[in-house]
Scaffold this active site. Structure first.
Site, PDB file in Angstrom:
ATOM      1  CD  GLU A 138      33.502  34.105  39.648  1.00  0.00           C
ATOM      2  OE1 GLU A 138      33.995  34.596  40.546  1.00  0.00           O
ATOM      3  OE2 GLU A 138      33.834  33.998  38.330  1.00  0.00           O
ATOM      4  CD  GLU A 162      37.864  32.369  33.850  1.00  0.00           C
ATOM      5  OE1 GLU A 162      38.428  31.962  34.803  1.00  0.00           O
ATOM      6  OE2 GLU A 162      37.228  33.566  33.608  1.00  0.00           O
ATOM      7  NE  ARG A 183      37.514  48.507  46.933  1.00  0.00           N
ATOM      8  CZ  ARG A 183      38.674  48.459  46.328  1.00  0.00           C
ATOM      9  NH1 ARG A 183      39.009  48.587  45.339  1.00  0.00           N
ATOM     10  NH2 ARG A 183      39.698  48.097  47.107  1.00  0.00           N
ATOM     11  CG  ASN A 207      39.082  49.665  52.308  1.00  0.00           C
ATOM     12  OD1 ASN A 207      37.900  49.735  52.937  1.00  0.00           O
ATOM     13  ND2 ASN A 207      39.075  49.998  50.955  1.00  0.00           N
ATOM     14  N   GLY A 208      41.632  46.850  55.035  1.00  0.00           N
ATOM     15  CA  GLY A 208      42.979  46.224  55.309  1.00  0.00           C
ATOM     16  C   GLY A 208      42.740  45.463  56.591  1.00  0.00           C
ATOM     17  CD1 TRP A 219      32.965  40.776  50.457  1.00  0.00           C
ATOM     18  CD2 TRP A 219      34.618  40.170  51.446  1.00  0.00           C
ATOM     19  NE1 TRP A 219      33.344  39.420  50.179  1.00  0.00           N
ATOM     20  CE2 TRP A 219      34.589  39.255  50.777  1.00  0.00           C
ATOM     21  CE3 TRP A 219      36.036  40.250  52.230  1.00  0.00           C
ATOM     22  CZ2 TRP A 219      35.037  38.003  50.900  1.00  0.00           C
ATOM     23  CZ3 TRP A 219      36.589  38.810  52.171  1.00  0.00           C
ATOM     24  CH2 TRP A 219      36.236  38.098  51.697  1.00  0.00           C
ATOM     25  CG  HIS A 226      44.135   8.951  35.131  1.00  0.00           C
ATOM     26  ND1 HIS A 226      45.092   7.782  35.175  1.00  0.00           N
ATOM     27  CD2 HIS A 226      44.385   9.526  34.280  1.00  0.00           C
ATOM     28  CE1 HIS A 226      45.634   7.965  34.183  1.00  0.00           C
ATOM     29  NE2 HIS A 226      45.333   8.693  33.356  1.00  0.00           N
ATOM     30  CE  LYS A 253      34.197  34.284  35.634  1.00  0.00           C
ATOM     31  NZ  LYS A 253      35.690  34.714  35.422  1.00  0.00           N
ATOM     32  CE  LYS A 267      36.347  42.936  38.812  1.00  0.00           C
ATOM     33  NZ  LYS A 267      36.090  41.923  38.107  1.00  0.00           N
ATOM     34  CB  CYS A 327      35.888  47.462  52.592  1.00  0.00           C
ATOM     35  SG  CYS A 327      36.201  45.914  53.977  1.00  0.00           S
TER      36      CYS A 327
END
Ligand code: F6R
Length: 617
Positions: A497, A490, A27, A100-101, A74, A513, A494, A612, A2
């Protein structure tokens, strides 16, 4: 996860903290709130949703005052809702806390406080902090204790992580901030002071900052600031100057931060190499100031272990090829989130490298701490200067990529590859594991990359058209081998997300396989097939997919006509060495994901459910 921002000074606090919140919104962004001291009383407002919703609610009354704290959230405990938004207050609404936390023992604390008569109105873990501070004021009512002492008293009961900012009507002309495990920075202006979880909320007002460390508390008043340890002793701390300006934290004419940051790729690499990749004959080839003091220890390294998450982890997978190729040191790469729980065997002479753009990713930080506890030498490859991972590493190399605001990491990936390449070259040279000729060749190639990336960026329109063509598909496979395998991973990350399409990155040799069963006309495969040592094998993969009716979008080396005949579409990248190809092949994949998301009308910079910097486990 956050974002926190607080202001105390002579100016109106509300516009400053709201503007700060907007800069922090990346964030976390499921709810937001603000509390302000108007000179006589505390006022607060919360809203579920974006900051714009909060701003709408704020229109309903006047908000004059020079002291405020604000938060963008968040969710970790309790769903995103108005009641769960911060600030969280106590029973009498005399204390306001943004946090935050995660408070790990919040359930026990809540039960105990309820037994004492406290009434809770939210599902958050944060609310216990407000009640604990309230209790400290109540218990010490006769002595009229200071806010900072009430905060310290409250925090004594808490286990977990926190970065908090607190204001209270009981001691109203001050802002108190404290941290354990969650970043907080003080902004030092002229007759005004700020606190934030991130420099981007502060840079517009001042570049003078003080980094708060774990178990430190700051008391901000209009006259000045004081930092105390949790033992109440005053601590003197250095004033730092940040070199990011507000312009570089804004979009600079691009529609989205992500696009701006992809286009900053060439400059980012130049910054990563500047002063580090030396001209031939100038006393060595690579100079990395941040690890100079541990260089002798590096020479004894027998094994490298990279820990990181997400995109940084994929950069680490490319790094494994660099280290094994150039320095002949065995390297493994682990998800930091798994490493922490694995009871790892770290032999003597193991070098642990933590890679993190933000420098605050909780899993990577814990992996680093764990590795250090087990006696490993630990270095960080970090972008955010002064971040926790940067500080806790034995030594490190900064990316110098500048602020990365888009949630999807792009330019940071390039600079991580750059730093990993330099580190591998340095180790290789010191250990004489690679020929001088090879190092010189690779060095020249690295220097040519910014120009080559610009050529790829010039194909932006073409890539947008391809994204449009493939927009109708819901599922994608990304295939690569050797250096291109991490790039496939990657590229898939991208796309998923930011476009919410299903995308899976695979080592192309694994297709037979199992995954090849997925191939049909509705499953396009994005195949990374530059001219390298596994090129012929990739052509076989393409043939196999075509034979099963699959669609191919290939990323290939310019001039490659064989691919043009086989693939449905081709994006050409300039010719380069196999070892340098990931720097180039990832760029079209970043653009493809960007355009797919934009064409779908999605919020490119703030994809759903993501934030983020992941400062919780
Ligand atoms: C993906 C992305 C994430 C981060 C991951 C690690 O685009 O941004 O996967 O790479 O959360 O973050 P840092 O590098 O800050 O430790």
């Amino acid at each position: 996860m956050c974002g926190i921002v607080g202001y105390i000074g002579k100016r109106q606090a509300l516009p400053i903290v709201i503007e700060g919140l907007k800069r922090l919104e990346y964030r976390g962004y499921d709810s937001a709130g603000v509390a302000l001291w108007d000179g006589k009383k505390l006022q607060d407002e919360r809203a579920a949703g974006r900051i714009s919703v909060l701003e709408g609610n704020l229109q309903r009354k006047s908000w004059a005052g020079n002291l405020a704290i604000a938060h963008t959230r968040w969710a970790t405990h309790g769903k995103p809702s108005e009641a769960n938004a911060h600030p969280q207050s106590d029973c009498t609404k005399g204390i306001e806390v943004v946090h935050n936390g995660i408070i790990e023992n919040h359930a026990e604390l809540r039960e105990a406080l309820i037994r004492e008569g406290h009434k809770f109105v939210s599902d958050t873990d944060t609310e216990v902090i407000s009640h604990l501070i309230e209790r400290a004021f109540l218990v010490n009512a006769k002595e009229k204790i200071l806010l900072e002492h009430a905060v310290l008293d409250g925090l004594r009961h808490v286990t977990g992580t926190f970065g908090i900012a607190v204001i209270s009507k009981h001691d109203p002309r001050k802002l108190v901030a404290a941290r354990r495990g969650s970043p907080l920075i003080l902004g030092i202006g002229k007759d005004e002071f700020m606190v934030s979880s991130d420099v981007s909320a502060i840079v517009e007002h001042t570049r003078k900052v003080v980094y708060l460390h774990d178990d430190e508390l700051a008391v901000l008043t209009p006259q000045g600031y004081e930092i105390l340890g949790f033992n109440k002793k005053t601590i003197s701390k250095p004033l730092n100057t940040i070199d990011w300006d507000v312009v570089s934290a804004q979009k600079g004419g691009y529609p989205h931060f992500m696009k701006k940051e992809i286009f900053e790729g060439p400059e980012t690499l130049e910054n990563a190499f500047r002063g580090r990749l030396l001209e031939a004959g100038k006393g060595g080839l690579v100079k990395l100031g941040g690890i100079e003091e541990i260089k002798n220890k590096l020479l004894t390294v027998r094994r490298i272990l990279v820990v990181a998450c997400g995109t940084s982890y994929y950069a680490g997978l490319v790094g494994k090829y660099f280290f094994e190729n150039f320095s002949r040191i065995p390297c493994s790469v682990e998800h930091a989130s798994e490493f922490r729980y694995s009871n790892p065997v770290l032999e003597k002479n193991t070098l642990v490298i933590a890679i993190s753009q933000s420098g605050e990713t909780a899993d990577t930080l814990e992996a680093l701490r764990d590795a250090k506890k087990r006696g490993a030498l630990a270095i960080g490859i970090v972008n955010v200067v002064g971040s926790t991972i940067a500080r806790e590493s034995d030594a490190g190399v900064y990316n110098h990529a500048g602020p990365e605001i888009g949630v999807a990491s792009t330019k940071a990936f390039l600079s991580q590859l750059g730093v990993l390449a330099l580190l591998a070259m340095l180790l290789g040279k010191e250990k004489e594991a690679v020929s001088e000729v090879m190092l010189q060749k690779f060095s020249a190639e690295l220097k040519s990359l910014p120009v080559k990336i610009k050529k790829i960026l010039a194909m932006d329109e073409k890539i947008r058209k391809l994204a449009e063509k493939y927009l109708k598909y819901d599922n994608f496979l990304f295939l690569g081998r050797k250096y291109q395998y991490p790039v496939a991973l990657e590229g898939a990350l991208k796309l998923k997300e930011i476009s919410y399409k299903y995308a899976e990155g695979l080592a192309a040799g694994e297709m037979k396989h199992g995954p090849i069963a997925l191939v049909d006309e509705d499953m396009p495969c994005i195949v990374l097939a530059p001219k390298d040592s596994v090129y012929e094998k990739m052509l076989s993969n393409i043939e196999e997919i075509k034979a099963r009716g699959g669609k191919i979008l290939a990323v290939a080396t310019e001039g490659d006509e064989r691919i043009a005949k086989l693939a449905d579409d081709v994006i050409y990248i300039p010719h380069t060495m196999e070892e340098a190809a990931p720097f180039l092949s990832v760029v079209p994949l970043q653009l493809f994901a960007y355009h797919t998301s934009d064409l779908l009308g999605l919020d490119v910079d703030k994809p759903r459910n993501l934030a983020k910097s992941v400062t919780v486990e």
